[in-house]
Every structure is written in structure tokens, then in C-alpha cells.
Write an enzyme that holds these catalytic residues in place. Sequence first.
Site, PDB file in Angstrom:
ATOM      1  N   ASP A 177       0.836  -1.206   0.000  1.00 27.84           N
ATOM      2  CA  ASP A 177       0.000   0.000   0.000  1.00 27.84           C
ATOM      3  C   ASP A 177       0.869   1.253   0.000  1.00 27.84           C
ATOM      4  OD1 ASP A 177      -2.143   1.744   0.231  1.00 27.84           O
ATOM      5  OD2 ASP A 177      -2.226   1.571   2.413  1.00 27.84           O
ATOM      6  N   ASP A 188      -1.669   5.821  -5.205  1.00 24.99           N
ATOM      7  CA  ASP A 188      -1.954   4.905  -4.103  1.00 24.99           C
ATOM      8  C   ASP A 188      -2.305   3.502  -4.598  1.00 24.99           C
ATOM      9  OD1 ASP A 188      -2.803   3.595  -1.864  1.00 24.99           O
ATOM     10  OD2 ASP A 188      -4.507   4.894  -1.447  1.00 24.99           O
TER      11      ASP A 188
END
Length: 500
Positions: free
Chosen positions: A99, A289
Site C-alpha cells: 500500500d 496509491d
Amino acid sequence: MGVSWTGFCCWLLWLGFCGAQITFPLRVSSPPTRAQWGPLLNASRENKQNAPGLSLASEPGGSINFLAMVDNLQGDSGRGYYLELDIGTPPQKLNILVDTGSSNFAVAGTPDPDISTYFDSEKSSTYHAFGIGVSVQYTQGSWVGVLGEDVISVPKGLSSNFTVNIASIIESENFFLPGVKWVGILGLAYATLAKPSSSVTTFFDSLVNQEHIPNIFSLQMCGAGLASSDRGGSLVLGGIEPSLYSGDVWYTPVTEEWYYQVEILKLEVGGINLNMDCIEYNADKAIVDSGTTLLRLPQKVFNSVVDAITQTSLIRGFVSDFWTGGQLACWDKAEKPWTYFPEISIYLRGVNSSQSFRITIKPPLYIQYILSVQGSMDCYRFGISPSTGALVVGATVMEGFYVIFDRAQKRVGFAVSTCADVGGSQVSEISGPFPTTDVSSSCVATNLLREPIMWIISYVLMAMCGIILLILIILLLLPRRHHQDGEVNDASSLVQNRWK
Ligand SMILES: *[C@@H]1O[C@H](CO)[C@@H](O)[C@H](O)[C@H]1NC(C)=O
Ligand SMILES: *[C@@H]1O[C@H](CO)[C@@H](O)[C@H](O)[C@H]1NC(C)=O
Ligand SMILES: *[C@@H]1O[C@H](CO)[C@@H](O)[C@H](O)[C@H]1NC(C)=O
């Protein structure tokens, strides 16, 4: 912050309960026209960035082996891409979600009904508990845990072990979901976002400090054009692997080191500029992201993009639920709907601020094949969703590119990914440089503007100052009047009482 599984949840809903909601074949009023395409400028090669000083792969040194990192990820955009790590002594093998939108390294520390395994710190002789509580809230889901540290190694790439901070998750909500195959999260963003404070050294900082690898990592996610399946990808720690991209790498500066925040200058749908104030594209920030499934756009931008796609695609009969993610659209297997949709281009500020470059995603990246029904229909979802807090360049876009997080030089690089082809044709493009004379010199709002809470606080403070000033004036005036008139009148005492 990082993780968002909107897509996956809806996917389950569709599968489970929403068969009736599937939209059957969409009518196309006429073949799409390409007449509206804007002039395509030739990519000049003079701006080619040769990544000076960067470690290129294929020259492995010491404990690090770039080639071993190729294909070290599994997963897909819906449920996330994960990496296998060995944690503790003896090593416990666990799959960890990658992430780039958060900064804590956290692993399930207790059993959870949605996951098959967890990190048992009591079985690790090298684990040290710090006894500090920590909690993190993501776009979707949250967890509470305790901080500790342990040794770790990355079987596919880094044979030696190093020590990192680990949050053991004790309790979570909507974090582990049915069907996910990972049991923890590897937050690769900057320490600024680390919880409970930025003094918690991040996983990647620990890796760079202890193993002396270059401060850079790169990510290739390979799910383009595929239904949910374990297609995988590569996380290259410490460098760039040339076999994972083709053409030039284009870099955009990181405008602030917390998320990987970048500056978006322009959006085009089918070659037509949306022509919005560029501040809107960065409201209140634009970030890259990997833990977000879709391309998320600020509501205003989202509406404008959907309008433009509707006009360009010439498809009639689209229910609004398709755009909002509530419904799939299905076409006959023989018909590939992608030809009806336009390309979408995002212009990013170049390292030379008077230049930009654009990354282009073709329809297979954002009209995402999800499943077949009745053997004859293929169903797709819309891979773009509205957002209130940020523009998020999520997996929908990242699957088209090899994305280089060059922390050493405070920039994010994009290159066309070698796994971004669907049915033999490339679904992503990069070109540049373009002049930036038609956009404002800064499309990023100031810190204060970006934090609405700061505005509220400053307004409250100003209001309080005003009130105090008013009281002072009244208090100053009253005795004088009292002195002059020799008596306190009703009106003034009323005012006095009110303010006390
Ligand atoms: C782009 O380059 C090609 C050859 O590389 C050339 O034929 C064409 O005219 C160029 N187009 C523009 C708009 O410069
Ligand atoms: C670290 O790695 C070495 C092999 O490189 C291994 O022998 C050793 O047990 C590991 N140490 C810990 C604490 O896991
Ligand atoms: C930046 O780009 C502009 C316009 O393309 C060019 O004139 C200028 O020389 C460039 N600056 C640098 C430092 O390369």
C-alpha cells in the site's frame, strides 16, 4: 489513506445478490467517431530522464537480487497486491498487502474469521513488544494494535534479515475481508503518515538504513483486462528493473512527502480538455496509491468526466447506476465494448515545471471486465469513482504503468508497463513534453486550504477574538457612560448580563 476495496465489495454484491441488476445489452447509436480527437503532439525525446545515480536491476549486489523480485507479487486490483514476507525467528511466512497510501507495517496478531493465519509474536524469539497502542483508519476499514519490532526478510529478493517496526493487529473493522489472501499491510508512504507518530520508522526507511539499498522502489501491477484472478506483479525494492517497462520514464515531483502527492495539471477525455480550474484536480490533494482499487476523482471532476465519456462513447441507455458503481454493464461476448469508449489522459507536472507529460489509459483499464453471465455475455464495471477527499491514482491507472517511487529524488516516475496489454494491444501510453503555459503555475492548494479543519479553527479563533474585543469595548464604554449619566440604564445592564 490507503486502502479502499469499493470495487471488491460491489463485486461480491453483484455476484451474490444482484444478478437482477445487471444491465443487458447496451445499445450503441452509431459507431464512435474519432473526429473529435485533439491534435497529437509528438513525444520529444530530449526530456528523456535517464535516472542518474539510480540502481538499475540486472546488476545485483550483496543481499539484494532485483531479478528475484520480478513477479514477487500476487493478487489483483480488487483485493490488492500482496508480497510474501518472512517475519520473526523462526520465520513465519505471511502475505502482506502493498500500500503506497499509508505508512504503517501491520500484521494480524490474533486470529480473525476472514483470514487463515496470523503472526504469533509469542512464537518468535526475536520479537520485542513496545507496549504502545496504535490505531489506523483507512478509507475503508480500520484496526487497533500494539507496536513491537522483529526481524524480517523478503524471500523473493532480499535474503538477509533486517529489523522493522510491526504493529500487531488486535482488533479490526472492515479491514480483513472475506476472500483476501493477505493478513497484513505494508505501508510504503512517508513517515509523516505513520501512526501513532512520524517517529515510528517505516518499513522502507528501516530497509534502506540497514541494508544500504538506494532509497527507491518501483511497482508493476499486472491485472489489466483480467477478471479477478491472481495475476500478480512486481515490487522492486531499491531500484528499477528495466525488463518491466518499455520506452521512457517520465518523472513528476512529489509536491509534499506524506502520501506520494503529485500535481495534476489537466485531464482529457477522448482528447478533449475538460478545461476545469486545475486546482479542482488536486482538491484537496492528488496521490498515487496502490492500495486503492479505482481511479478516484473529486466529485466535480468525476461528474465532468462521466459527462464527457457519455458524450464521446455515443452509448445510449446507460443507467446512472453503472457510473456510480451499482451495476455492471453487459455486452454480447462477440462485441468488445472497449471500442465505444474514449481514452483518458492525465497531465502531470514535469520535473522541469514549465513542462508536463501525460499518461493515457485506454478503455480496458477503466471499463473493467468482471465476469461472464449465461455463457454469452461479458459484464464490465466502471473503474472510476467519485471521492470527497482527494484525487487518487489507484490500481485502475497504475495497472497501465511501471511506477517508480524515487524517494531519493522526491519524484514519482511513470513508464509504460510491459504487462499492460489486453488482447495483444497496449492499454496505456505516455507522451511529452507539453508546455504548461495554459495552466496556472501551481495547481496545488496551500496547506491551509487543503486542511478544511484549519479553516474552521481559524474562523473560530477569529470569532472568539471578535467577541472578546466586543466585550472589552462594551466594558470600556459602560463605566464612562455610567460616569457621564450618573445612572445605569436598562439597556446597558441587559447587554452586560448577556455577555457575562
Ligand atoms: C511526428 O513525428 C512523425 C515522424 O516521427 C512526423 O511524420 C510527424 O509529422 C510528426 N507530427 C507532429 C505533429 O510533429
Ligand atoms: C537472519 O538470516 C540468517 C541467514 O541469512 C539466519 O541464519 C538467521 O537465523 C536470521 N536471523 C534471524 C534473527 O532470523
Ligand atoms: C524547461 O523547459 C522550458 C520549456 O520547454 C525550457 O525552455 C527550459 O530550458 C527548461 N529548463 C531546464 C532547466 O531544462
